[in-house]
Design an enzyme around this catalytic site. Structure first.
Site, mmCIF file in Angstrom:
data_model
loop_
_atom_site.group_PDB
_atom_site.id
_atom_site.type_symbol
_atom_site.label_atom_id
_atom_site.label_comp_id
_atom_site.label_asym_id
_atom_site.label_seq_id
_atom_site.Cartn_x
_atom_site.Cartn_y
_atom_site.Cartn_z
ATOM 1 N N LYS A 180 0.777 -1.252 0.034
ATOM 2 C CA LYS A 180 -0.034 0.164 0.019
ATOM 3 C C LYS A 180 1.040 1.326 0.115
ATOM 4 O O LYS A 180 1.746 1.387 0.780
ATOM 5 C CB LYS A 180 -0.817 -0.020 1.085
ATOM 6 C CG LYS A 180 -1.919 -1.241 1.328
ATOM 7 C CD LYS A 180 -2.691 -1.108 2.557
ATOM 8 C CE LYS A 180 -1.966 -1.579 3.680
ATOM 9 N NZ LYS A 180 -2.833 -1.840 4.823
ATOM 10 N N THR A 211 -7.819 8.951 9.449
ATOM 11 C CA THR A 211 -7.683 7.791 8.578
ATOM 12 C C THR A 211 -7.434 6.609 9.461
ATOM 13 O O THR A 211 -6.895 5.497 9.042
ATOM 14 C CB THR A 211 -6.529 8.089 7.704
ATOM 15 O OG1 THR A 211 -5.331 8.386 8.568
ATOM 16 C CG2 THR A 211 -6.504 9.037 6.570
ATOM 17 N N GLY A 213 -8.148 3.211 10.989
ATOM 18 C CA GLY A 213 -8.579 2.054 10.735
ATOM 19 C C GLY A 213 -8.625 1.690 9.180
ATOM 20 O O GLY A 213 -9.339 0.777 8.480
ATOM 21 N N THR A 214 -7.698 2.437 8.310
ATOM 22 C CA THR A 214 -7.758 2.464 7.040
ATOM 23 C C THR A 214 -7.393 1.075 6.487
ATOM 24 O O THR A 214 -7.831 0.230 5.549
ATOM 25 C CB THR A 214 -6.874 3.233 6.048
ATOM 26 O OG1 THR A 214 -5.763 3.484 6.815
ATOM 27 C CG2 THR A 214 -7.665 4.649 6.315
ATOM 28 N N GLY A 215 -6.297 0.348 7.214
ATOM 29 C CA GLY A 215 -5.562 -1.037 7.031
ATOM 30 C C GLY A 215 -6.570 -2.117 7.237
ATOM 31 O O GLY A 215 -6.564 -2.954 6.610
ATOM 32 N N CYS A 216 -7.178 -1.945 8.280
ATOM 33 C CA CYS A 216 -8.139 -2.733 8.709
ATOM 34 C C CYS A 216 -9.465 -3.025 7.688
ATOM 35 O O CYS A 216 -9.874 -4.031 7.285
ATOM 36 C CB CYS A 216 -8.732 -2.616 10.008
ATOM 37 S SG CYS A 216 -7.404 -2.611 11.336
#
Length: 444
Positions: A180, A211, A213-216
């Site tokens: 990412k 932002t 929690g974007t990865g989750c």
């Protein structure tokens, strides 16, 4: 029954909980539900956290983590799963053993290491367990740049470094790697590598601190896509679109990194239906008013934009526009999205400057009408526009100086080569736009 024929994909998240609701299993379950899956959870740790910090972590005992996985897999079954916060090497190895034991094929590994607040969510000694025990079981692994640097053992500063990191992580046994690019400068690009080819997913960088929690969310969306039977590129593309909307419409909650909006996609789908209804109602008012003398030689476009619209595809209007029809006016097709190449590009450019302006119509610049609008208390400003070179129709707009402070009611364009003079009536919604037209017509 749905539960018997298993028409709903069963998606399992194995991760920590976020008491603030923006990340962890809370974010995963919201995402999975919105994308049509049946979400199930295995808690590996409880966190006391909010938008500013992780205030405490309580590790779930290994035997209870195992019991949760067994309970779900043996009864309900798992079409796809994702891992998030696993904290320790023992938890990583246990989860890896259970993935093999239950034959979970569509595994998305989000190698969560650090929270947005900077707090560690994976102990340093657990990183090698992720490399050796978990990544080889993954169908997709989704590291951000700092995580990819740790997993690959190299510093990433450009696209070539991202590619090399992806190759190294793929060599650890991952079937597909998504590095990412949110931590890279300029526009972020997520890079998918399947061991042979690279596929880029370009995104827009939004100026927002919200932002969390974007990865989750991204990895949960990929798992949901895989569970629905999508290919890996399709699942990543869906996840990229989902997280883009979630960030663009992020929720400014708390005093730190607020959460992304997991319900943005549903809200916009509902908004699209409402927009179509409001356009049809506004057209009905215009048909009763019959202001045929206000229609330009080209069709008039009554356009309505989604909140924070960025392109013509996020604007709705009547295909073919509004035209004279005998002694009245009408449109020959119901409203649709992305069908107005001119006004559909002009309106998002205006909305970017004035978020309250979400609707507009282009009309003929009839003598006396602008003066009448000003007499009725409407703000009128000049406007010029040119098509940005290589923009595919995007417009560069220049307003008169006064427009920088006040959202305009009417925009006056004096015309030019192959372009007749026009006035553009603006408002928060189509009803307000039509009300201003009625005010000008009847005020005369």
């Amino acid at each position: 029954m749905i539960g018997e024929d298993r028409t709903i994909p069963r998606i399992l998240t194995i991760a920590g909980s976020d008491s603030g609701g923006g990340a962890g299993i809370q974010a995963d379950l919201k995402t999975i539900t919105v994308l049509g899956g049946f979400g199930m959870s295995v808690l590996t740790a409880l966190t006391a956290q909010n938008t500013t910090a992780v205030k405490g972590i309580h590790e779930v005992p290994l035997d209870f983590i195992a019991l949760q996985i067994d309970a779900v897999a043996e009864d309900i079954g798992v079409d796809a799963a994702k891992t998030g916060m696993l904290l320790s090497a023992d938890i990583v190895e246990l989860v890896a053993d259970k993935v093999k034991e239950h034959g979970i094929r569509n595994l998305v590994v989000d190698p969560v290491m650090v929270a947005k607040s900077g707090d560690a969510l994976l102990l340093a000694e657990a990183r090698e367990a992720v490399r050796k025990a978990l990544i080889p079981l993954s169908r997709v692994v989704t590291p951000n740049v700092p995580e990819a640097e740790i997993l690959a053992g190299l510093e990433i500063s450009d696209r070539g470094d991202m590619q090399e990191a992806a190759r190294i992580i793929h060599g650890l046994g991952a079937e597909n790697v998504v590095v990412k690019g949110g931590h890279m400068p300029r526009s972020p690009v997520d890079m998918l590598y399947d061991g042979r080819d690279f596929l880029d997913f370009e995104a827009v960088r939004y100026d927002t601190p919200h932002t969390h929690g974007t990865g989750c969310t991204f990895s949960a969306a990929i798992a949901a896509g895989l569970g629905c039977g999508h290919s890996v590129p399709e699942a990543v593309r869906q996840a990229r679109s989902f997280i883009d909307l979630a960030i663009r419409h992020a929720l400014p909650l708390g005093h730190g990194h607020g959460p992304t909006n997991h319900f943005a996609q549903l809200a916009l789908e509902r908004e699209r239906r409402i927009m179509v209804e409001k356009l049809e109602e506004a057209l009905g008012t215009l048909e009763d008013l019959k202001p045929t003398y206000l229609l330009p030689n080209v069709p008039a476009d009554l356009v309505y934009a989604l909140p924070r619209a960025a392109s013509v595809g996020e604007t709705a209007s009547f295909p073919g526009g509004i035209v004279r029809y005998y002694d009245g006016i009408s449109a020959f097709s119901p409203p649709d999205f992305g069908v107005s190449p001119f006004m559909g590009n002009l309106l998002p450019a205006m909305t970017a400057l004035f978020p309250t302006i979400r609707a507009a119509i282009n009309l003929k610049l009839v003598d006396g009408f602008v003066e009448r609008a000003e007499k009725e208390g409407l703000s009128v400003h000049g406007i010029q526009w040119t098509e940005a070179r290589g923009s595919g129709g995007a417009l560069e707009i220049k307003f008169s100086p006064a427009v920088s402070d006040i959202p305009p009611d009417i925009l006056r364009h004096e015309g030019g080569f192959a372009l007749e003079p026009q006035m553009i009536v603006c408002g928060e919604n189509p009803e307000e736009v039509v009300d201003k037209i009625v005010l000008m017509v009847e005020g005369g």
